[in-house]
Motif scaffolding. Sequence first.
Motif, PDB file in Angstrom:
ATOM      1  N   GLY A  29       0.791  -1.233   0.000  1.00  0.00           N
ATOM      2  CA  GLY A  29       0.000   0.000   0.000  1.00  0.00           C
ATOM      3  C   GLY A  29       0.817   1.273   0.000  1.00  0.00           C
ATOM      4  N   CYS A  30       0.475   2.183   0.900  1.00  0.00           N
ATOM      5  CA  CYS A  30       0.918   3.586   0.784  1.00  0.00           C
ATOM      6  C   CYS A  30       2.308   3.828   1.375  1.00  0.00           C
ATOM      7  N   SER A  37       7.016   0.687   8.432  1.00  0.00           N
ATOM      8  CA  SER A  37       7.866  -0.510   8.412  1.00  0.00           C
ATOM      9  C   SER A  37       9.279  -0.173   8.879  1.00  0.00           C
ATOM     10  N   GLN A  38       9.777   0.995   8.448  1.00  0.00           N
ATOM     11  CA  GLN A  38      11.117   1.402   8.904  1.00  0.00           C
ATOM     12  C   GLN A  38      11.126   1.596  10.422  1.00  0.00           C
ATOM     13  N   CYS A  66      -2.389  -3.401   3.767  1.00  0.00           N
ATOM     14  CA  CYS A  66      -3.217  -2.300   3.251  1.00  0.00           C
ATOM     15  C   CYS A  66      -4.645  -2.807   3.059  1.00  0.00           C
ATOM     16  N   HIS A  67      -5.601  -1.964   3.423  1.00  0.00           N
ATOM     17  CA  HIS A  67      -7.016  -2.375   3.389  1.00  0.00           C
ATOM     18  C   HIS A  67      -7.818  -1.543   2.389  1.00  0.00           C
ATOM     19  N   ILE A  68      -7.124  -0.721   1.587  1.00  0.00           N
ATOM     20  CA  ILE A  68      -7.833   0.298   0.814  1.00  0.00           C
ATOM     21  C   ILE A  68      -8.764  -0.298  -0.243  1.00  0.00           C
ATOM     22  N   ARG A  69      -8.275  -1.346  -0.920  1.00  0.00           N
ATOM     23  CA  ARG A  69      -9.125  -2.043  -1.898  1.00  0.00           C
ATOM     24  C   ARG A  69      -9.097  -3.533  -1.590  1.00  0.00           C
ATOM     25  N   GLU A  70     -10.117  -4.238  -2.088  1.00  0.00           N
ATOM     26  CA  GLU A  70     -10.260  -5.648  -1.740  1.00  0.00           C
ATOM     27  C   GLU A  70      -9.015  -6.445  -2.143  1.00  0.00           C
ATOM     28  N   LYS A  71      -8.492  -6.135  -3.354  1.00  0.00           N
ATOM     29  CA  LYS A  71      -7.342  -6.876  -3.879  1.00  0.00           C
ATOM     30  C   LYS A  71      -6.154  -6.802  -2.922  1.00  0.00           C
ATOM     31  N   ILE A  99       5.057 -15.119  12.676  1.00  0.00           N
ATOM     32  CA  ILE A  99       4.391 -14.352  11.623  1.00  0.00           C
ATOM     33  C   ILE A  99       3.483 -13.305  12.275  1.00  0.00           C
ATOM     34  N   ALA A 100       3.737 -12.024  11.925  1.00  0.00           N
ATOM     35  CA  ALA A 100       2.929 -10.931  12.487  1.00  0.00           C
ATOM     36  C   ALA A 100       2.186 -10.221  11.363  1.00  0.00           C
ATOM     37  N   VAL A 101       0.939  -9.850  11.618  1.00  0.00           N
ATOM     38  CA  VAL A 101       0.191  -9.028  10.663  1.00  0.00           C
ATOM     39  C   VAL A 101       0.009  -7.645  11.281  1.00  0.00           C
ATOM     40  N   ALA A 102       0.514  -6.626  10.569  1.00  0.00           N
ATOM     41  CA  ALA A 102       0.434  -5.244  11.056  1.00  0.00           C
ATOM     42  C   ALA A 102      -0.357  -4.418  10.031  1.00  0.00           C
ATOM     43  N   GLY A 103      -0.517  -3.139  10.287  1.00  0.00           N
ATOM     44  CA  GLY A 103      -1.119  -2.236   9.301  1.00  0.00           C
ATOM     45  C   GLY A 103      -2.637  -2.223   9.321  1.00  0.00           C
ATOM     46  N   CYS A 104      -3.216  -1.813   8.197  1.00  0.00           N
ATOM     47  CA  CYS A 104      -4.647  -1.496   8.176  1.00  0.00           C
ATOM     48  C   CYS A 104      -5.557  -2.720   8.140  1.00  0.00           C
ATOM     49  N   VAL A 105      -5.101  -3.861   7.565  1.00  0.00           N
ATOM     50  CA  VAL A 105      -5.925  -5.070   7.641  1.00  0.00           C
ATOM     51  C   VAL A 105      -5.972  -5.517   9.101  1.00  0.00           C
TER      52      VAL A 105
END
Length: 487
Positions: A29-30, A37-38, A66-71, A99-105
Amino acid sequence: MIPDETKTERPALPQGDTGTKTVFIKSYGCQMNVYDSQRMADTLAPAGYVETSSPEGADLVILNTCHIREKAAEKVYSEIGRLRVARDERRRAGGDMQIAVAGCVAQAEGAEILRRAPAVDLVVGPQTYHRLPDLIAKARGAKKPVDTDFPVEDKFQVLPAPRREKTLARGPSAFVTVQEGCDKFCTFCVVPYTRGAETSRPVASIVAEVERLAEAGVREISLLGQNVNAYHGEGPDGRIWTLGELLHRLARIEPVTRLRYTTSHPRDMDDSLIEAHRDLPALMPYLHLPVQSGSDRILDVMNRKHTSAEYLRLIETIRHARPDMAFSSDFIVGFPGETDADFEATLRLIEDVSYVSAYSFKYSPRPGTPGAGMADQVDEAVKAERLARLQALTEGQQKAFNQASIARTMDVLFDRKGKHPGQIAGRSPYLQAVQVDADESLIGTVAPVEITTTGAWSLHGILAGSSPKPRLTGWNPIPTRESLLEL
Ligand code: 5AD
Ligand code: SF4
């Protein structure tokens, strides 16, 4: 889709945070995710984590989503599936991988991620990643942590600064988040829900970060915010400062030579910001100013809070303040109810403005946003056809702009080695990629370059040397409709 995973026995891991471990962070994403991430890497460095460039063999993998679009959101689940295979291989060899999931999702789906993808060890949102070392330790226990708080503490106060060498290795161009969240609630957008309400960092905290970057050799700072020009941060004088005032302050930090900011909403371009474009040579003459649509009816249903005529007037005002200003925008095609006539209005607006680059997307209904529930969703085939027509137009404008750069001399900030040996590459004031035959010692500096040819996506040039031709300032590089028709 990830196959359902049965519970796997996890081998005992060494406790404590001593010794070197490796972390691989993947950003989707953005640009703010790139920055985050840095900062995640910075936060993990004191706990002994060194960054690695591939997930294979990494002790920890973070997907900054990133959660902005479905893809974009769905990509994460296929990536977790691949990682699970790599992790299982490591386990068979006696090692492990967290395994970590971060960000908008992470923010939007929270614990749901653990249900859908049990290979995930922890979930952390964009406002709490400064707690990563603690969360990683907790993830080794019985309960997998999910931390998507909007905490009272300010992560920027807590995040450790990277070592000077680390900053240098990241190159002469750096991002700095100054604002987060959005109060605009465009009816297609998840950002107000994932990133929350608008908040701005205090001026002193930003100045300290930019001074540290400048001291390490950074020459270009891009200020980031989901709605960056709505910046309203506390100044050292106790007043609330605007983005224009912040830019004036940052322009005094030497030797930073370039300032940029993104992303802006047309309604928040105030006088102080337009004056900054007029008065600050360091503020680059390139502005990403998304309009999304050229149809007033669609702009209204999108809740954009302005008309196409107001947007065009704003562009004119900014060009008046800084005649060499170039613009880019985001466009959405196929928003619910968009007719052929609405789409034609978007094409007309694009012709009127003449963009130097553009990002365009098919409308993707996002859960929880008003647009997703609207009647008259547009057929996918119609969206695809409109997108192709729009992109043909914007790509033509970009090519015309690049063509118009030939024989001009413009400043280039060299930031990396070039495509071929003996070449270095950098960016023009308008973010065009420029390749030049020159010595690597120039990387990290700005030098005037005479543009000689254009390739598909980049320009080629020669160092203008000691007798550069007149700079771009004052020259209006925006191709006219006439020059486009000649192509
Ligand atoms: N569908 C398609 N594009 C979207 N964008 C935001 N939300 C959606 C959506 N639901 C686009 C907008 C925005 C850019 C970051 O992503 O154009 O400016
Ligand atoms: Fe999303 Fe930008 Fe609209 Fe905010 S202004 S809701 S971030 S598109």
